[in-house]
Design a protein around this motif. Structure first.
Motif, PDB file in Angstrom:
ATOM      1  N   GLY A 166       0.825  -1.195   0.000  1.00 57.30           N
ATOM      2  CA  GLY A 166       0.000   0.000   0.000  1.00 57.30           C
ATOM      3  C   GLY A 166       0.856   1.239   0.000  1.00 57.30           C
ATOM      4  N   SER A 167       0.245   2.332   0.360  1.00 53.50           N
ATOM      5  CA  SER A 167       0.921   3.619   0.323  1.00 53.50           C
ATOM      6  C   SER A 167       0.146   4.587   1.194  1.00 53.50           C
ATOM      7  N   GLU A 168       0.813   5.692   1.608  1.00 56.80           N
ATOM      8  CA  GLU A 168       0.079   6.741   2.305  1.00 56.80           C
ATOM      9  C   GLU A 168      -0.867   7.464   1.344  1.00 56.80           C
ATOM     10  N   ARG A 169      -0.604   7.333   0.050  1.00 59.47           N
ATOM     11  CA  ARG A 169      -1.462   7.955  -0.950  1.00 59.47           C
ATOM     12  C   ARG A 169      -2.688   7.088  -1.181  1.00 59.47           C
ATOM     13  N   GLY A 181      -6.478   6.533  -3.889  1.00 56.54           N
ATOM     14  CA  GLY A 181      -7.126   6.822  -5.159  1.00 56.54           C
ATOM     15  C   GLY A 181      -6.443   6.149  -6.328  1.00 56.54           C
ATOM     16  N   PRO A 182      -7.137   6.079  -7.457  1.00 53.74           N
ATOM     17  CA  PRO A 182      -6.600   5.366  -8.629  1.00 53.74           C
ATOM     18  C   PRO A 182      -5.336   5.989  -9.196  1.00 53.74           C
ATOM     19  N   LEU A 183      -5.153   7.288  -9.050  1.00 54.98           N
ATOM     20  CA  LEU A 183      -3.944   7.912  -9.604  1.00 54.98           C
ATOM     21  C   LEU A 183      -2.684   7.484  -8.858  1.00 54.98           C
ATOM     22  N   ALA A 184      -2.843   6.928  -7.669  1.00 55.15           N
ATOM     23  CA  ALA A 184      -1.691   6.431  -6.908  1.00 55.15           C
ATOM     24  C   ALA A 184      -1.379   4.975  -7.233  1.00 55.15           C
ATOM     25  N   ALA A 185      -2.180   4.350  -8.092  1.00 51.17           N
ATOM     26  CA  ALA A 185      -2.058   2.916  -8.352  1.00 51.17           C
ATOM     27  C   ALA A 185      -0.848   2.594  -9.221  1.00 51.17           C
ATOM     28  N   SER A 186      -0.397   1.342  -9.093  1.00 54.49           N
ATOM     29  CA  SER A 186       0.724   0.859  -9.888  1.00 54.49           C
ATOM     30  C   SER A 186       0.597  -0.640 -10.087  1.00 54.49           C
ATOM     31  N   ALA A 187       0.878  -1.103 -11.291  1.00 52.34           N
ATOM     32  CA  ALA A 187       0.862  -2.544 -11.569  1.00 52.34           C
ATOM     33  C   ALA A 187       1.958  -3.265 -10.807  1.00 52.34           C
ATOM     34  N   ALA A 188       2.984  -2.534 -10.378  1.00 54.86           N
ATOM     35  CA  ALA A 188       4.122  -3.144  -9.674  1.00 54.86           C
ATOM     36  C   ALA A 188       3.964  -3.130  -8.163  1.00 54.86           C
TER      37      ALA A 188
END
Length: 355
Positions: A119-122, A124-131
């Motif tokens: 995960g991340s502190e960010r 929403g979809p703009l924070a997403a990554s396939a990796a």
């Protein structure tokens, strides 16, 4: 049961969109659903998949909604689709209880909880990554009546996303994440809270230590209210243990007992050494090498390149930016028997190395 798709992702936030992107990368057809039209458009625009339509028949449904809505969303997916259903919530026992009350035994067999430890502190979809899930643990948490084929399908999704599957019963998973995720988050929040109204002169002394300890405290409070509430029994047990040790620490400090304080500090060292090391193996003996880093483009790349030429593998790296210094201080963590060689060789190449 092989994973062939389509995969329907319900909820296109950070985790849902990242799963969709990873599944697309693996060659799977991905369908998307979200109560937020904006999130759905964004995820679709990122190439995560296409909006689900009437008549679509997913093989696997991934519920990636906020914790408070998991039980209802899982039950709806089991009722609407003749598909295996999983979720990626950070707590497993509470949703399972709610789903068990909402669907019949036959439908419940198609449900297998899961939880990618990424995960991340960010948000929403703009924070997403396939990796996002590559080489990360992904807990798969079958309940006693889960169909073995359903367990296999959910495990296949985790593997397709690049994760490492860890199979745990739901209750054991919840105790594990309370210890390794939820309790650390709450303690980070308490430490960070001591900074909110601190005098500016105090904050000017902030170093990397306080940043490391408080980093996760910047996550979405509304989300964490839901997470903690849904895993309250396991979290409360650990908080009670911490409270007892905090009382012991207060007693040791107020009474000037270095021995008592030392016992607690030694236990902290033992805890850090218990965390699995690189690639999941035993903790290796390491040592830090501190290097001054000029604050302009290309310097970090040059430092890494020099370390590569010297032939020393960097196990970890941290960068400390003190307010009163116009250079950064890079901590290169390397194998203990390589530290002196790296320090001397970097100095030979013109770097300023600190003892």
């Amino acid at each position: 049961m092989g994973l062939t798709g389509p995969v329907l992702v319900v909820g296109t936030g950070l985790l849902g969109t990242s799963i969709a992107l990873a599944a697309r990368r693996a060659g799977l057809d991905v369908l998307l659903s979200d109560v937020s039209p904006e999130h759905l458009r964004t995820a679709s625009g990122l190439g995560a998949g296409r909006p689900v339509a009437d008549g679509d028949a997913p093989q696997l449904v991934v519920v990636a909604t906020p914790p408070d809505h998991l039980g209802v969303a899982i039950a709806e997916a089991l009722t609407r689709y003749d598909a295996v259903v999983t979720d990626v919530g950070s707590v497993k026992s509470a949703p399972l209880r709610e789903v068990s009350e909402r669907v019949g035994a036959e439908a419940l067999e198609r449900y297998v909880g899961s939880h990618p430890m990424a995960g991340s502190e960010r948000s929403g979809p703009l924070a997403a990554s396939a990796a996002l899930f590559e080489a990360r643990p992904w807990a798969v948490t079958p309940h006693p009546s889960s169909d073995p084929g359903a367990v296999e399908l959910v495990s296949a999704l985790a593997s397709a996303c690049g994760a490492t599957v860890v199979t745990l019963p739901p209750e054991e998973h919840d105790r594990a994440v309370a210890r390794t995720s939820h309790l650390p988050h709450l303690l980070a929040v308490l430490v960070a809270g001591r900074l909110a109204d601190a005098p500016a002169a105090h904050l000017s002394l902030s170093g990397q230590g306080v940043r490391d300890v408080t980093r996760v405290a910047g996550s979405d409070p509304a989300l964490w209210q839901q997470i903690v509430a849904s895993n309250a029994p396991a979290v409360l047990e650990l908080l009670s243990e911490v409270r007892a040790e905090l009382d012991a620490m207060i007693t040791a400090v107020s009474g000037g007992s270095r021995e008592g304080l030392g016992v607690l500090l030694d236990r902290g060292v033992a805890g850090t050494q218990a965390i699995p090391g690189k690639h999941g193996g035993p903790v290796r003996a390491t040592a830090p090498v501190f290097v001054s880093l000029p604050d302009h483009p290309g310097e970090l790349a040059r430092l890494f390149a020099d370390a590569g030429v010297i032939g020393v593998n960097i196990e970890d790296v941290r960068i400390d930016h003190d307010p009163g210094r116009d250079t950064g201080l890079v901590e290169l963590v390397v194998a203990e028997d390589s530290a002196l060689h790296l320090a001397a060789s970097l100095e030979d190449r013109g770097w300023v190395v600190h003892g």
